[in-house]
Design a protein around this motif. Structure first.
Motif, PDB file in Angstrom:
ATOM      1  N   GLY A   1       9.292   6.131   4.236  1.00  0.00           N
ATOM      2  CA  GLY A   1       7.874   5.899   3.964  1.00  0.00           C
ATOM      3  C   GLY A   1       7.630   5.009   2.769  1.00  0.00           C
ATOM      4  O   GLY A   1       8.485   4.841   1.899  1.00  0.00           O
ATOM      5  N   GLY A   2       6.445   4.468   2.746  1.00  0.00           N
ATOM      6  CA  GLY A   2       6.063   3.549   1.683  1.00  0.00           C
ATOM      7  C   GLY A   2       6.248   4.139   0.299  1.00  0.00           C
ATOM      8  O   GLY A   2       6.688   3.459  -0.627  1.00  0.00           O
ATOM      9  N   CYS A   3       5.912   5.401   0.150  1.00  0.00           N
ATOM     10  CA  CYS A   3       5.992   6.021  -1.173  1.00  0.00           C
ATOM     11  C   CYS A   3       7.402   6.004  -1.721  1.00  0.00           C
ATOM     12  O   CYS A   3       7.630   5.654  -2.872  1.00  0.00           O
ATOM     13  N   ALA A   4       8.355   6.395  -0.886  1.00  0.00           N
ATOM     14  CA  ALA A   4       9.723   6.479  -1.370  1.00  0.00           C
ATOM     15  C   ALA A   4      10.301   5.081  -1.575  1.00  0.00           C
ATOM     16  O   ALA A   4      11.183   4.870  -2.399  1.00  0.00           O
TER      17      ALA A   4
ATOM     18  N   ASP B   1      -6.903  10.900   3.182  1.00  0.00           N
ATOM     19  CA  ASP B   1      -6.069  11.349   4.289  1.00  0.00           C
ATOM     20  C   ASP B   1      -4.748  11.906   3.793  1.00  0.00           C
ATOM     21  O   ASP B   1      -4.129  12.728   4.442  1.00  0.00           O
ATOM     22  N   ARG B   2      -4.337  11.404   2.650  1.00  0.00           N
ATOM     23  CA  ARG B   2      -3.014  11.777   2.173  1.00  0.00           C
ATOM     24  C   ARG B   2      -3.029  12.978   1.240  1.00  0.00           C
ATOM     25  O   ARG B   2      -2.003  13.366   0.718  1.00  0.00           O
ATOM     26  N   LEU B   3      -4.223  13.529   1.013  1.00  0.00           N
ATOM     27  CA  LEU B   3      -4.288  14.725   0.180  1.00  0.00           C
ATOM     28  C   LEU B   3      -3.763  15.917   0.953  1.00  0.00           C
ATOM     29  O   LEU B   3      -2.660  16.392   0.740  1.00  0.00           O
TER      30      LEU B   3
ATOM     31  N   THR C   1       8.464  16.140   0.163  1.00  0.00           N
ATOM     32  CA  THR C   1       7.445  16.402  -0.833  1.00  0.00           C
ATOM     33  C   THR C   1       6.049  16.295  -0.243  1.00  0.00           C
ATOM     34  O   THR C   1       5.166  16.983  -0.672  1.00  0.00           O
ATOM     35  N   SER C   2       5.843  15.417   0.700  1.00  0.00           N
ATOM     36  CA  SER C   2       4.467  15.323   1.218  1.00  0.00           C
ATOM     37  C   SER C   2       4.428  14.849   2.658  1.00  0.00           C
ATOM     38  O   SER C   2       5.311  15.189   3.428  1.00  0.00           O
ATOM     39  N   CYS C   3       3.396  14.091   2.977  1.00  0.00           N
ATOM     40  CA  CYS C   3       3.067  13.775   4.369  1.00  0.00           C
ATOM     41  C   CYS C   3       4.268  13.381   5.228  1.00  0.00           C
ATOM     42  O   CYS C   3       4.428  13.851   6.339  1.00  0.00           O
ATOM     43  N   CYS C   4       5.110  12.485   4.709  1.00  0.00           N
ATOM     44  CA  CYS C   4       6.242  12.036   5.506  1.00  0.00           C
ATOM     45  C   CYS C   4       7.124  13.214   5.913  1.00  0.00           C
ATOM     46  O   CYS C   4       7.785  13.165   6.940  1.00  0.00           O
ATOM     47  N   GLY C   5       7.126  14.239   5.091  1.00  0.00           N
ATOM     48  CA  GLY C   5       7.941  15.409   5.392  1.00  0.00           C
ATOM     49  C   GLY C   5       7.516  16.091   6.676  1.00  0.00           C
ATOM     50  O   GLY C   5       8.338  16.655   7.401  1.00  0.00           O
TER      51      GLY C   5
ATOM     52  N   ALA D   1      11.570  12.122   1.753  1.00  0.00           N
ATOM     53  CA  ALA D   1      10.374  11.988   2.566  1.00  0.00           C
ATOM     54  C   ALA D   1       9.168  12.356   1.731  1.00  0.00           C
ATOM     55  O   ALA D   1       8.905  13.515   1.496  1.00  0.00           O
ATOM     56  N   GLY D   2       8.472  11.368   1.253  1.00  0.00           N
ATOM     57  CA  GLY D   2       7.263  11.655   0.493  1.00  0.00           C
ATOM     58  C   GLY D   2       7.270  10.999  -0.863  1.00  0.00           C
ATOM     59  O   GLY D   2       8.243  10.382  -1.284  1.00  0.00           O
ATOM     60  N   THR D   3       6.134  11.159  -1.541  1.00  0.00           N
ATOM     61  CA  THR D   3       5.949  10.540  -2.846  1.00  0.00           C
ATOM     62  C   THR D   3       6.844  11.229  -3.872  1.00  0.00           C
ATOM     63  O   THR D   3       6.958  12.440  -3.873  1.00  0.00           O
TER      64      THR D   3
ATOM     65  N   PRO E   1      10.414   2.080   6.604  1.00  0.00           N
ATOM     66  CA  PRO E   1       9.033   1.846   6.188  1.00  0.00           C
ATOM     67  C   PRO E   1       8.031   2.501   7.124  1.00  0.00           C
ATOM     68  O   PRO E   1       8.343   2.827   8.266  1.00  0.00           O
ATOM     69  N   GLY E   2       6.840   2.684   6.620  1.00  0.00           N
ATOM     70  CA  GLY E   2       5.763   3.288   7.405  1.00  0.00           C
ATOM     71  C   GLY E   2       4.962   4.213   6.523  1.00  0.00           C
ATOM     72  O   GLY E   2       5.387   4.530   5.426  1.00  0.00           O
ATOM     73  N   CYS E   3       3.803   4.589   7.007  1.00  0.00           N
ATOM     74  CA  CYS E   3       2.996   5.503   6.187  1.00  0.00           C
ATOM     75  C   CYS E   3       2.208   6.418   7.082  1.00  0.00           C
ATOM     76  O   CYS E   3       1.049   6.206   7.291  1.00  0.00           O
ATOM     77  N   PRO E   4       2.774   7.439   7.624  1.00  0.00           N
ATOM     78  CA  PRO E   4       4.197   7.762   7.670  1.00  0.00           C
ATOM     79  C   PRO E   4       4.882   7.001   8.801  1.00  0.00           C
ATOM     80  O   PRO E   4       4.218   6.588   9.739  1.00  0.00           O
ATOM     81  N   PRO E   5       6.202   6.828   8.720  1.00  0.00           N
ATOM     82  CA  PRO E   5       6.917   6.189   9.826  1.00  0.00           C
ATOM     83  C   PRO E   5       6.811   7.068  11.070  1.00  0.00           C
ATOM     84  O   PRO E   5       6.762   8.288  10.953  1.00  0.00           O
TER      85      PRO E   5
ATOM     86  N   PRO F   1       0.966   3.670  -1.183  1.00  0.00           N
ATOM     87  CA  PRO F   1      -0.440   3.576  -1.567  1.00  0.00           C
ATOM     88  C   PRO F   1      -0.689   3.994  -3.018  1.00  0.00           C
ATOM     89  O   PRO F   1      -1.746   3.709  -3.560  1.00  0.00           O
ATOM     90  N   PHE F   2       0.273   4.650  -3.617  1.00  0.00           N
ATOM     91  CA  PHE F   2       0.062   5.161  -4.974  1.00  0.00           C
ATOM     92  C   PHE F   2       0.792   4.338  -6.018  1.00  0.00           C
ATOM     93  O   PHE F   2       1.095   4.803  -7.103  1.00  0.00           O
ATOM     94  N   LYS F   3       1.094   3.113  -5.662  1.00  0.00           N
ATOM     95  CA  LYS F   3       1.882   2.265  -6.545  1.00  0.00           C
ATOM     96  C   LYS F   3       1.268   2.153  -7.936  1.00  0.00           C
ATOM     97  O   LYS F   3       1.972   2.127  -8.929  1.00  0.00           O
TER      98      LYS F   3
HETATM   99  S1  SF4 Z   1       4.383   6.914   2.713  1.00  0.00           S
HETATM  100 FE1  SF4 Z   1       2.330   7.530   3.353  1.00  0.00          FE
HETATM  101  S2  SF4 Z   1       2.708   9.255   4.719  1.00  0.00           S
HETATM  102 FE2  SF4 Z   1       4.556   8.962   3.543  1.00  0.00          FE
HETATM  103  S3  SF4 Z   1       4.372  10.301   1.789  1.00  0.00           S
HETATM  104 FE3  SF4 Z   1       3.579   8.324   1.187  1.00  0.00          FE
HETATM  105  S4  SF4 Z   1       1.402   8.460   1.580  1.00  0.00           S
HETATM  106 FE4  SF4 Z   1       2.355  10.094   2.704  1.00  0.00          FE
END
Ligand code: SF4
Lengths: 546, 207
Positions: B116-119, A245-247, B50-54, B88-90, B146-150, B124-126
């Motif tokens: 978001g969790g990444c920042a 989903d995150r790709l 950088t990614s989804c949270c953006g 916002a993002g990984t 916090p959130g994924c995405p918030p 999820p990419f820990k």
């Molecule tokens: S926290 Fe979740 S939604 Fe936000 S950038 Fe990371 S993977 Fe994407």
């Protein structure tokens, strides 16, 4: 559909075995041919001549015990035949495969990726730099014996090299390393990105200019390379779902659909028709969401801020529907192996119908505010032309390919879920310019509405989820499944050794081919057009970098 | 949401009150309040994602959630003009030095929000080989969302927490520290040499 492909495979398979008696067929999973490395390049040229002009996917591999190589998925656009080839590197210590970048241009970046991941050197590849990782990275992360302690976080700034290594094979079998110049001393090079509002994320270009005209363009990826493929190797199959989903987060539903399909194929699991209906509708809603965002962002890049708000306003309506059923707005985590996470919300059908009724007239509004605009047309019409031939060679699928006249829609080529039974048009243009790429997506919104309309009223009763075993193991073999993502063919390749987690999982990115054809499109264009070109190619950077 | 409804983090205000009781200059105190009122209501974010949270960050800026209501609407593409950065993002290993550089280029006073969790922790990419486990390892973070995405509401809430923080700062003698000319020049010189070392200018010629 699956049977048909296999029978097609027979014919080309026979041909290849006739040309190349040493080729070995292995039937596990989807089945593939192992061909000898010495004659692989000639074989590739021959295949291309036979009409196999589309390299769907190129996957670097580490099969353990020092055996490296690559897996090639090739399709003929004329007949729809598919063949999977596997090539090993010559000797354990020598990592060299012939580059097929001259046959299929799309291979160039993929080979750089394989080099980055596994250290496989591709002979006669013009540009053997790393694709994602920093130049000072130690080792190759997807090798099975990679040690993460080698690479602590480096905070010094990276230097961009102006030249690149290139490997050639000497007659005595040794490799020599040469240097090739990317940018000359005298060239005027400007840097765009990675932090630039118009690159849609963290993509970086280095552009060599002559006046306003772009002469060369060098793409730097990897600023959002998250190493998902390596992570998947240590996750169980249900766990890997969360990462897809995150790709490409604007195709979250479709990506996950592809992975579920691939795993279900491996397991031989049939999902109920209800699930097929729900998945198809969700995919199309997601596509509308993505195309609306595309419209918004393109307009914003071109300075039409009002249109941006229009797009986002309507996108929220799609997200509301998705959220009500799945619980997630952007990232839904909805598909699971064997079905979907939860049944659709009782209001789902009504709201989708309301949305369709709302969206049709609203699209007209979009065309009034942006499509007909003089400035927009002048910036879009005729700029950034990609020919059909190039689109195929680069493997630029999705709206980009269809704008160039290539009928590349996976929903038509390899119908999955309900797509074989619904009636919709594949939107095709022939101009291949920015305007065509823009119009393809706007028209596709209409087609998506049409698909949903046909399905929404007759979602059959049934299970929304087939029970699966708590521990999922896929039988040994390799599997590939693809769906039409929001911006092209999104494929999943799994090599299983019968364990709880995949031995190798590769995602065919929809965006990587799009950036690889960027240089071809942009050369000769004005620097200001780069924004329109990038905007209409509609790539999502985390999907490129994975 | 009314201001009184923020029942968490009120220790901040309490602390500030206690400190003020110890004695603040009346004029400066009032000016502080006035300036901070202005500052907190026109915080300009850097256009950075950088990614989804953006994408959710964009949604916060767009029609439905509209952060213009709170004075955040002027997103700046140049770090020189931005007051805070929404990470916002990984953040990956390759991006980390770039992010640090962006932060260094921002003018003081500056703030960081980890979205978001990444920042916050790598999310999820820990376990990935190429992801920074939390931006707080490279930047000082003011607010975590916090959130994924918030959800966009969560982002607005986080942004308002930042406003709160800004309102409680001492502007004079605090965040708006003046430095002498000499000190300034020295800092500039140090920056330049640091940059040269950073860029490995010497080694580049050798290659
Ligand atoms: S926290 Fe979740 S939604 Fe936000 S950038 Fe990371 S993977 Fe994407």
């Amino acid at each position: 559909m699956w049977k048909r492909n296999t029978s097609y495979n027979m014919t080309i398979r026979e041909k290849i075995t006739a040309w190349e008696p040493a080729a070995e067929w292995s039937a596990e999973g989807d089945g593939m041919l192992t061909v000898p490395v010495e004659t692989f390049h000639d074989l590739a040229v021959r295949l291309k001549r036979e009409g196999f002009d589309f390299l769907r996917s190129l996957t670097g591999m580490d099969w353990g015990e020092g055996r490296f190589g690559a897996v090639y998925h090739i399709e003929s656009t004329a007949t729809g035949e598919n063949i999977v080839l596997r090539v090993f590197t010559p000797a354990p210590d020598k990592c060299g495969l012939p580059s097929v970048g001259d046959v299929w241009k799309g291979a160039l970046l993929n080979e750089r990726e394989a080099y980055d991941y596994f250290g496989i050197q591709f002979l006669n590849h013009p540009d053997m730099r790393r694709l994602y990782l920093r130049d000072d990275w130690v080792g190759h992360p997807l090798r099975k014996d990679y040690d993460p302690a080698l690479n602590p976080l480096r905070m010094n700034n990276e230097v961009s090299q102006d030249s690149t290594p290139h490997f050639e094979l000497m007659p005595d079998g040794s490799l020599i390393r040469k240097r090739e110049v990317i940018f000359d001393e005298g060239e005027y090079v400007i840097n765009v990105g990675p932090q630039h509002p118009a690159t849609h994320g963290v993509l970086r270009f280095r552009v060599s200019l002559e006046g306003e005209i772009i002469r060369k363009l060098d793409v730097h990826c990897g600023y959002i390379h998250r190493g998902i493929e390596k992570m998947c190797e240590s996750l169980t199959y249900p766990q890997t779902l969360a990462l897809t989903d995150r790709l490409d987060y604007l195709g979250a539903s479709q990506n996950r659909h592809a992975l579920c399909m691939c795993i279900e194929k491996g397991l031989g699991l049939e999902v109920s028709r209800r699930v097929q209906y729900i998945r198809t509708i969700m995919d199309e809603l997601q596509r509308i969401d993505s195309h609306l965002l595309f419209f918004s962002c393109l307009c914003m890049d071109m300075g039409a801020l009002t249109a941006f708000f229009y797009g986002f306003r309507d996108r929220e309506k799609v997200l509301d529907i998705l959220e009500q059923t799945t619980g997630g707005r952007l990232i839904q985590n909805y598909n699971v192996i064997g079905g979907v996470q939860a049944d659709i919300h009782p209001d789902f059908v009504r709201r989708v119908k309301e949305f369709i009724a709302y969206m049709r007239p609203t699209l007209r509004e979009y065309h009034e505010i942006f499509t007909g605009n003089v400035i927009a047309r002048q910036r879009l019409v005729g700029t950034g032309v990609l020919t059909r031939e190039d689109a195929i060679s680069f493997g630029a699928t999705g709206g980009t390919g269809r704008a160039s006249g290539w009928a590349c829609d996976v929903r038509k080529r390899h119908p999955y879920a309900m797509y074989g039974e619904v009636d919709f048009d594949e939107v095709l243009f022939t101009e291949g310019d920015c305007y065509a790429r823009y119009m393809v997506r706007m028209r596709e919104i209409e087609q998506s509405l049409r698909i949903i309309e046909q399905l929404i009223d007759n979602i059959p009763e049934g299970e929304y989820r087939t029970k699966t075993k708590p521990v999922i193991r896929i039988p040994e073999g390799t599997y590939y499944s693809a769906v039409e993502g929001s911006r092209g063919e999104f494929g999943v390749f799994i090599e299983s050794r019968g364990d709880k987690s995949p031995y190798r999982m590769k995602f065919r990115s929809t965006g990587l081919p799009l950036v690889s054809c960027l240089e071809t499109i942009a050369r000769g264009a004005k620097i200001a057009d780069l924004i329109a070109i990038g905007g209409t190619l509609d790539y999502v950077v985390p999907d490129i970098d994975r | 949401m009314k201001y009184e409804d923020f029942i968490d983090n009120e220790y901040l205000e309490k602390m500030a009150e206690q400190l003020r009781e110890g004695g603040t200059n009346v004029v400066l105190g009032c000016l502080d309040d006035l300036i901070n009122w202005g500052r907190s209501n026109s915080l300009w974010p850097l256009t950075f994602a950088t990614s989804c949270c953006g994408i959710e960050f964009m949604a916060v800026g767009a029609a439905r959630y509209d952060f213009a209501r709170f004075g955040f609407e002027v997103t700046r593409a140049s770090p020189r003009q931005a007051d805070f950065i929404m990470v916002a993002g990984t953040i990956t290993h390759k991006m980390a030095p770039v992010l640090k550089r962006l932060y260094d280029q921002m003018a003081d006073p500056k703030y960081v929000i980890a979205v978001g969790g990444c920042a916050i922790s790598g999310g999820p990419f820990k376990k990935s080989y190429h992801v920074v486990n939390g931006v707080d390892t490279i930047l000082p973070v003011d607010v975590y969302i916090p959130g994924c995405p918030p959800r966009p509401e969560a982002m607005l809430y986080g942004l308002m927490q930042l406003q709160r923080k800004v309102r409680l700062e001492r502007f004079f003698g605090g965040v708006n520290k003046q430095i002498g000319k000499k000190e300034y020049e020295e800092l500039m010189r140090r920056d330049l040499t640091a940059e040269k070392i950073d860029l490995n200018v010497e080694t580049e010629h050798k290659l």
